[in-house]
Motif scaffolding. Structure first.
Motif, PDB file in Angstrom:
ATOM      1  N   GLN A 160      -0.715  12.088   3.596  1.00 32.36           N
ATOM      2  CA  GLN A 160      -1.067  11.372   2.886  1.00 32.36           C
ATOM      3  C   GLN A 160      -1.462  10.397   2.992  1.00 32.36           C
ATOM      4  N   VAL A 161      -1.127   9.004   3.129  1.00 29.54           N
ATOM      5  CA  VAL A 161      -1.086   7.302   2.797  1.00 29.54           C
ATOM      6  C   VAL A 161      -1.767   7.137   4.496  1.00 29.54           C
ATOM      7  N   SER A 219      -4.531   7.392   5.888  1.00 27.86           N
ATOM      8  CA  SER A 219      -6.072   7.800   6.047  1.00 27.86           C
ATOM      9  C   SER A 219      -5.323   5.520   5.221  1.00 27.86           C
ATOM     10  N   ARG A 220      -5.553   5.666   4.273  1.00 25.07           N
ATOM     11  CA  ARG A 220      -5.357   4.534   3.855  1.00 25.07           C
ATOM     12  C   ARG A 220      -5.225   3.324   4.729  1.00 25.07           C
ATOM     13  N   TRP A 228       0.588  -1.566  -0.139  1.00 26.59           N
ATOM     14  CA  TRP A 228      -0.317  -0.313   0.581  1.00 26.59           C
ATOM     15  C   TRP A 228       1.276   1.223  -0.052  1.00 26.59           C
ATOM     16  N   GLY A 266      -7.885   1.421   7.329  1.00 29.08           N
ATOM     17  CA  GLY A 266      -7.945   0.396   6.451  1.00 29.08           C
ATOM     18  C   GLY A 266      -7.322  -1.350   6.328  1.00 29.08           C
TER      19      GLY A 266
END
Length: 283
Positions: free
Chosen positions: A46-47, A49-50, A25, A53
């Motif tokens: 930037q990452v 929030s990804r 990811w 999950g």
């Protein structure tokens, strides 16, 4: 968030008793873990929030993986000497040596090559010297810093973790006595600064086998994490991925081959290392 390096230096998110492989990811390159960590920290806003999950990623039980040092190859390790008042008193009693605190001593550097990870073994290089454990709260620098004030230091700290500063007692300068290979166990993972919240109210404990040796709180630091960051950045440029470690409280004591040393820091986690005689002693 708890970010761990595991097995062949893959990147994982730890949640309860499982680890989730999220390397794909964030374009993680396991063959270059320190470079990948620096890149991840730069892009974290930037990452993140990804990464929230992470439950969608492949996972396995945490107990089935080998945890690696969460900061595998910093350009430097900046360490605080005598940064708890009670440890200052302890040093004076044990070694009849009037120690100054960090306010007079400043800081010292440890060799990055001394880093090992959870479950690894500290190798004691000499049979005729005393070696001690020192439990410490450490953190990793998230972005380049120079002349940063204590008030702004929190903006530059990416994450916290536990560190053991293994020490050979003697008259040599600290960088030599603390830089033998295997003398900086770190782990178990990185806990991002937003999750730690206040690093200056954390319980810190260390056991040798079943004997509780150190039991303190970071509220007793002379220079807290932010003040120490300011001190170090007033002298040198701190690069992303560098480690700063804040010093040890009272309870320092000897370790011997065959011991197991376990450190635990509130809100961060715990890990253990073994203690062995270096192979050169065993020949």
């Amino acid at each position: 968030m708890k970010l761990a390096l595991f097995n062949d230096y893959q990147l994982g998110v730890v949640s309860e008793d499982r680890i989730y492989d999220v390397g794909a990811w964030v374009d993680w390159r396991a063959e270059r873990p320190q470079e990948s960590l620096v890149r991840l920290m730069a892009a974290y806003d930037q990452v993140s929030s990804r990464l929230q999950g992470f439950a969608e990623a492949p996972s396995q039980p945490l107990a089935q993986v080998r945890l690696r040092p969460p900061v595998p190859a910093p350009s430097k390790i900046v360490a605080a000497p005598v940064n708890y008042y009670r440890h200052q008193d302890e040093m004076n009693r044990q070694f009849n040596n009037a120690e100054h605190t960090i306010e007079k001593l400043g800081f010292f550097l440890k060799a990055p090559s001394s880093i090992i990870g959870p479950g690894d073994a500290v190798q004691l290089p000499r049979a005729d010297r005393r070696f001690d454990h020192e439990a410490e709260l450490a953190f990793v620098v998230g972005r380049r810093a120079r002349h940063v004030s204590a008030a702004d230091a929190h903006k530059y700290i990416f994450a916290y973790f536990a560190l053991m500063d293994i020490t050979m007692r003697g008259i040599e300068d600290r960088p030599m006595r603390k830089s033998f290979d295997t003398f900086t166990p770190i782990g178990p993972w990185l806990v991002t600064a937003d999750e730690v919240e206040n690093p200056h109210e954390l319980g810190l404990r260390l056991w040798v086998n079943d004997d509780l040796r150190q039991d303190a709180n970071t509220s007793d630091l002379i220079y807290d994490s932010y003040q120490f960051f300011a001190l170090a950045s007033s002298v040198m440029t701190l690069e992303p991925g560098d480690i700063l470690t804040t010093g040890t409280p009272e309870g320092v004591g000897p370790i011997h081959p065959g011991d197991t040393v376990r450190i635990e820091i509130e809100r961060i986690g715990e890990f253990s290392v073994g203690v062995e005689a270096e192979q050169s002693q065993q020949r």
